[in-house]
Every structure is written in structure tokens, then in C-alpha cells.
Scaffold this motif. Structure first.
Motif, PDB file in Angstrom:
ATOM      1  N   ILE A 232     -35.515 -13.003  29.107  1.00  0.00           N
ATOM      2  CA  ILE A 232     -35.838 -14.321  28.555  1.00  0.00           C
ATOM      3  C   ILE A 232     -35.176 -15.431  29.349  1.00  0.00           C
TER       4      ILE A 232
ATOM      5  N   GLU B 274     -37.135 -16.017  32.422  1.00  0.00           N
ATOM      6  CA  GLU B 274     -38.362 -16.734  32.060  1.00  0.00           C
ATOM      7  C   GLU B 274     -38.092 -18.222  31.870  1.00  0.00           C
ATOM      8  N   LYS B 275     -37.009 -18.559  31.169  1.00  0.00           N
ATOM      9  CA  LYS B 275     -36.657 -19.967  30.935  1.00  0.00           C
ATOM     10  C   LYS B 275     -36.371 -20.683  32.250  1.00  0.00           C
TER      11      LYS B 275
ATOM     12  N   ASP C  47     -36.098 -24.558  32.324  1.00  0.00           N
ATOM     13  CA  ASP C  47     -35.568 -24.867  30.994  1.00  0.00           C
ATOM     14  C   ASP C  47     -34.144 -24.323  30.888  1.00  0.00           C
ATOM     15  N   TYR C  48     -33.175 -25.083  31.397  1.00  0.00           N
ATOM     16  CA  TYR C  48     -31.786 -24.646  31.414  1.00  0.00           C
ATOM     17  C   TYR C  48     -31.169 -24.649  30.016  1.00  0.00           C
TER      18      TYR C  48
ATOM     19  N   GLY D 245     -32.757 -24.057  27.256  1.00  0.00           N
ATOM     20  CA  GLY D 245     -33.281 -22.878  26.583  1.00  0.00           C
ATOM     21  C   GLY D 245     -32.560 -21.610  27.008  1.00  0.00           C
ATOM     22  N   ALA D 246     -32.251 -21.502  28.307  1.00  0.00           N
ATOM     23  CA  ALA D 246     -31.527 -20.332  28.801  1.00  0.00           C
ATOM     24  C   ALA D 246     -30.145 -20.247  28.172  1.00  0.00           C
TER      25      ALA D 246
ATOM     26  N   GLN E  81     -37.517 -27.444  22.673  1.00  0.00           N
ATOM     27  CA  GLN E  81     -36.711 -26.230  22.603  1.00  0.00           C
ATOM     28  C   GLN E  81     -37.235 -25.262  21.550  1.00  0.00           C
ATOM     29  N   GLU E  82     -37.166 -24.018  21.907  1.00  0.00           N
ATOM     30  CA  GLU E  82     -37.563 -22.952  20.992  1.00  0.00           C
ATOM     31  C   GLU E  82     -36.554 -22.861  19.844  1.00  0.00           C
TER      32      GLU E  82
ATOM     33  N   ILE F  92     -36.153 -17.527  18.859  1.00  0.00           N
ATOM     34  CA  ILE F  92     -35.385 -16.842  19.900  1.00  0.00           C
ATOM     35  C   ILE F  92     -34.909 -15.485  19.410  1.00  0.00           C
TER      36      ILE F  92
ATOM     37  N   THR G 232     -43.960 -14.656  34.796  1.00  0.00           N
ATOM     38  CA  THR G 232     -44.049 -15.942  34.087  1.00  0.00           C
ATOM     39  C   THR G 232     -44.851 -16.948  34.890  1.00  0.00           C
TER      40      THR G 232
END
Length: 533
Positions: A68, A71-72, A77-78, A80-81, A226-227, A232, A313
Motif C-alpha cells: 500500500i 501504491e501511495k 501521496d506521502y 497517505g503513505a 485522504q483515505e 485503510i 498502480t
């Protein structure tokens, strides 16, 4: 620290793996000489249970983190990571603590209900419990850095973990040996805890060193929705559960050996002490050598997961295929000659490393599985990177069923005994590898290159002849098994490389991909007329 390329990451993990295995091999030699086959057998009866509890406690989350996070980052998407890592860290810390207590207080239950046949293994099982918490938390940091495709923190932590583990293992085993073999085995088991704590401290150092730069990227990134935490956690569970089951299958297979092999050896006519000793030869001496030969393939698999996830991705199918092809070609160039060399020198290697020729036959049989295990490891990394994390565990379960049946039947045959258990393990590797290859072909269209594989086989066959001739000549001249074994291995390795170059088994583009030294090495080989562009 910067992001590693796919091959650079694999090389870093391989170098660390070699160092770790060298330290581990020294540990095996010292431990085998200190405790003997019976003491190693007691230690090996505890260790698979520890691996099983550890696999359940970590629940496959480290691999899920890697997938994941990669993928982020592919989507820049830092934030999100970072959220993925922090959430998973909390879950792992809680599960690690839970399973530490479960293993410690459940050790007696395992003995009482005869899941472990030798009651002396109780102390070794209980001594391993504290390590679960540290290793579980440690694995979350490793998954995070691997998702970032930064393999150096993982590599350095592995070296420190193994070094401190071995030091404490040998020290406690030596100190407790006068009290009895069971206490010495427990002292060896306890070393896993201090080792994991040392590895965790190393990862914390890298994390705080990396944090300012990563925080800057989070602050300057574009606005991305953001998720949610629930989403998550749901995705982590969806990916982690199959990976967890796949991880559990490894210690489950070891526990199959623990439950079946000693008991069926008794049916074949061996005493409890003899069965324990033979079990030590198989699982404590032969299996580690097979794992040693597959260090690179394990590193390739770990590096493939985020690399394939990133390409998947972005929808880059060509890059996925190229990375699989490169990993598989390198895997074959390592595992095929390793199989031939270990098969031919099984007894001399056993005598050199463990001071006994008795592990020679299990080593020779398990050597056949090196090639199959390499394929299984690489294809598992591919399938996990593609997000098909359930497939490897289903394939491993199917192969485990075959192993159970074969172990039950073959080990009880007096003519086979421990060799029957070894053949069952080879069958386990083979079925799992073939099933994985089928699904990789289904999703990616990849198959083994027969021509390249044949070249590796030819070079390995020539190498094998040189190994046998060299060993016989050196034994006649020196009468020293260690010198003859090491000399024949060195001669075989040189011949394998030369023959491989002559038959075109290695191309310039393959060597060019090696980080830092690739292009320079290619130029040197071209000047020597051993390679063409």
C-alpha cells in the motif's frame, strides 16, 4: 536516503542476507558442536512454534504495508503513505504483545497435550516468547521502508539483529549447559529477544533520520483526498490476511515435521532420542543450508513486491514483465548451480560445517529443492505485488497436503526414515512453485525462458564435473576435508561463470543493470572477449 532501484534493492538485501547467513552459519556450527544433534533437536522443536506465533501476531501486515505504501508513493501521496504506517504500527504492537503472553503461558499446554513430544522442549518454547513483541514491531518498520523502496534500513537492522542474537544465544547456551541440555537449548532460544531489540533500535535511528525529509514532502505535496482510517484498516486486513496465512504456512510446514517426523521415525524402529537426533539433522542442519542458497531469491521477492505494486498502480505492464523476467533469470543462475554443488558435496559440507557426515543424505536430497524454492519465492513476490495475495497461500496449502501424506508414509519406512521426510519437503517446494508459475502466466503471460535455463543447466553440469574432480584431487593431495571442499567450491564457481559466458548465458544488458559496478564490469568482460554487446 533515496529510493533504490529494483536490482539495487535486491542487491542490498542480498549482501545483508549473506552476512546474516554467515553469522547464522557460524552460530549453527557452534551450537551444533555445543549442544549436539539432540540439543539442536530440542531447539528446533521450539523454533517452529515461535515462527507460527510470530506469523499470526504480525498478521501479514508488513507485506501489506509495503504494497500500500508503494501504491501511495506511485501516486505521490506521502501523507497517505505515512497514515498507512502509523495505523499498522499500532495494530502490530497490540498483536505482538498479545501473542507474547499466549506463547509464554501456552508452552506447558503444548507439552501436556503432546503437540511437542519431548517435554524437555518446554523451556526453549517459553524462552522464545519475549522476542515476539520486538520482532512484530520491528517488522512494521521494515515493511514501511520496503514500501518506500529503501532497503538499506532493513538490511542494516537484519545484520544487527542476527549479530546480537547469535552472541546471546551462544553465551546463554554455554552458561546454562552445566544445568542440563534442556536449559542450554532454552538459553539458545532466548537470544532471539535481545537480537530483535537491537534490530528495532537500528530501524528507529533510520526512521528519525528519514523523518524530516519525508515531513517536508508531506507538507509540500498537492492536495489529495485522504483515505479514511476505516478504509485503510480494511485494505490492510484484506491484503494482510492471505499474506499472514501464507507466512503461517512456513512454520506450519515446520510443525508438520515436528508432529509427524519424530513419531513416524519411532514407527520405523528408532528410539525417541534417535528420532530427535535425526530430526535435528534434517531441520537444524540441512534446511538452513537450503535457505542459505536462496538468499538472493528471497531478496528478489522482497524487492519485487513494492516494485511490481508500483508498476501495477501505474498500469505499466511492460515494466512488470521485464522485472519478473530479470528476477527469474537471476534466480536460475544462482539456484541451479547451488543445487548441483550442494548435491554433489553434501557429505563433505556436512562434515565441514557440523563436524558429522550424518546430515549428508538429508542435505543431498533437499538440495534438489533449491531450484524449486527459488521459483516459489520469486513468484510469490510477484503475485503479492499484483495484489493477488490469496493465491500463494492456497497453493502452499495444496502443497502442504502432499507433504503431510508423503511424510506420513515415507518416513515410517525403515529403508528411508529421515530421507523420506526430506523427499516430502522437496515435493512441497515443487508443487507450490508449479502452481505459482501457472498463476503468474495467467495474469502476466510470463513463462520461463527455456533457452536461458538450458544454458544455466549446461554450465552447472560442467561445474559439477569440475567440483568432483577437484574434491578428489585435493583430498588425495591434502587429506583435509575442509580445504578440499572449499577448494572444489571455488573451482566450480569459477568454471560455472566462464562456461556461462562462453555459452551466452549472460548478456551485457544483464550485467549493465547491476548498480554501480555493472557498466565497468561489462567493459572489462568485453575487453577480455568473454562478452559482446
Amino acid at each position: 536516503m533515496s529510493k533504490d532501484t529494483f536490482l539495487k534493492g535486491a542487491l542490498i538485501l542480498t549482501i545483508a542476507g549473506v552476512i546474516v547467513k554467515i553469522i547464522g552459519s557460524v552460530n549453527r556450527i557452534l551450537l551444533s558442536r555445543l549442544l549436539g544433534g539432540e540439543g539442536v533437536g530440542l531447539y528446533q522443536m521450539a523454533y517452529p512454534i515461535y515462527l507460527l506465533a510470530l506469523s499470526v501476531s504480525s498478521a501479514g501486515i508488513p507485506v501489506a504495508i509495503s504494497i500500500i505504501v508503494a501504491e501511495k508513493l506511485a501516486l505521490s501521496d506521502y501523507r497517505g503513505a505515512n497514515r498507512v504506517f502509523r495505523i499498522s504500527l499500532g495494530v502490530l504492537a497490540a498483536t505482538g504483545l498479545l501473542f507474547t503472553f499466549l506463547l509464554y503461558y501456552g508452552a506447558g499446554w503444548l507439552i501436556e497435550h503432546h503437540f511437542v513430544r519431548d517435554a524437555r522442549a518446554y523451556y526453549a518454547i517459553a524462552a522464545l516468547a519475549p522476542a515476539i513483541f520486538f520482532v512484530t514491531v520491528l517488522s512494521s518498520y521494515r515493511g514501511y521502508f520496503q514500501g518506500l523502496q529503501m532497503m538499506t534500513p532493513t538490511a542494516v537492522s537484519q545484520i544487527f539483529e542476527q549479530l546480537f542474537r547469535v552472541i546471546t544465544m551462544i553465551a546463554f547456551a554455554y552458561i546454562l549447559l552445566p544445568r542440563g541440555l534442556e536449559y542450554a537449548a532454552a538459553g539458545a532460544s532466548f537470544g532471539a529477544g535481545p537480537g530483535a531489540a537491537a534490530g528495532l533500535l537500528v530501524l528507529l535511528y533510520f526512521y528519525w533520520k528519514h523523518k524530516p525529509g519525508f515531513n517536508h514532502k508531506m507538507e509540500t505535496q498537492s492536495q489529495i483526498t485522504q483515505e479514511s482510517s476505516v478504509s485503510i484498516i480494511s485494505r490492510i486486513i484484506k491484503l494482510a490476511l492471505p499474506v499472514s496465512l501464507a507466512n503461517i504456512m512456513l512454520p506450519v510446514v515446520s510443525n508438520i515435521d515436528l508432529l509427524i517426523v519424530p513419531a513416524r521415525l519411532e514407527v520405523a524402529g528408532y528410539t525417541v532420542e534417535q528420532a530427535t537426533e535425526l530430526f535435528g539433522y534434517l531441520t537444524g542442519m540441512a534446511v538452513p543450508l537450503v535457505n542459505l542458497a536462496t538468499i538472493l531469491t528471497a531478496s528478489l521477492a522482497a524487492s519485487l513486491v513494492p516494485a511490481v505494486s508500483e508498476a501495477y498502480t501505474l498500469g505499466d505492464k511492460q515494466r512488470i514483465y521485464q522485472r519478473i523476467a530479470t528476477a527469474m533469470r537471476i534466480s536460475n543462475l544462482i539456484t541451479i548451480p547451488s543445487f548441483v554443488g550442494m548435491w554433489l558435496l553434501a557429505t563433505p559440507i556436512s562434515l565441514m560445517l557440523y563436524g558429522t557426515p550424518n546430515a549428508g543424505m538429508p542435505i543431498a536430497i533437499l538440495a534438489i529443492g533449491i531450484f524449486l524454492l527459488g521459483i516459489h519465492q520469486v513468484t510469490t513476490g510477484v503475485l503479492q505485488g499484483l495484489g493477488h495475495t490469496a493465491i500463494p497461500v492456497i497453493n502452499m496449502a495444496a502443497s502442504a497436503v502432499i507433504k503431510i501424506v508423503m511424510s506420513w508414509i515415507l518416513t515410517a519406512l525403515p529403508a528411508l526414515g529421515i530421507m523420506g521426510a526430506a523427499w516430502a519437503t522437496v515435493a512441497d517446494f515443487g508443487v507450490a512453485a508449479l502452481l505459482n508459475m501457472f498463476f503468474v502466466y495467467r495474469y502476466v503471460g510470463f513463462t520461463l525462458d527455456i533457452k536461458d535455463t538450458f544454458k544455466a543447466v549446461v554450465a552447472s553440469a560442467v561445474m559439477g564435473a569440475v567440483v568432483l574432480l577437484s574434491y578428489d584431487a585435493l583430498m588425495t593431495y591434502t587429506l583435509k576435508n575442509t580445504l578440499a571442499t572449499l577448494g572444489s567450491i571455488a573451482a566450480g564457481g569459477i568454471v560455472f561463470g566462464m562456461v556461462l559466458l562462453l555459452v551466452g548465458g549472460v548478456q551485457a544488458k544483464d550485467i549493465d543493470q547491476l548498480p554501480r559496478v555493472g557498466e565497468k564490469l561489462t567493459d572489462i568482460l568485453i575487453k577480455l572477449r568473454l562478452l559482446r554487446r
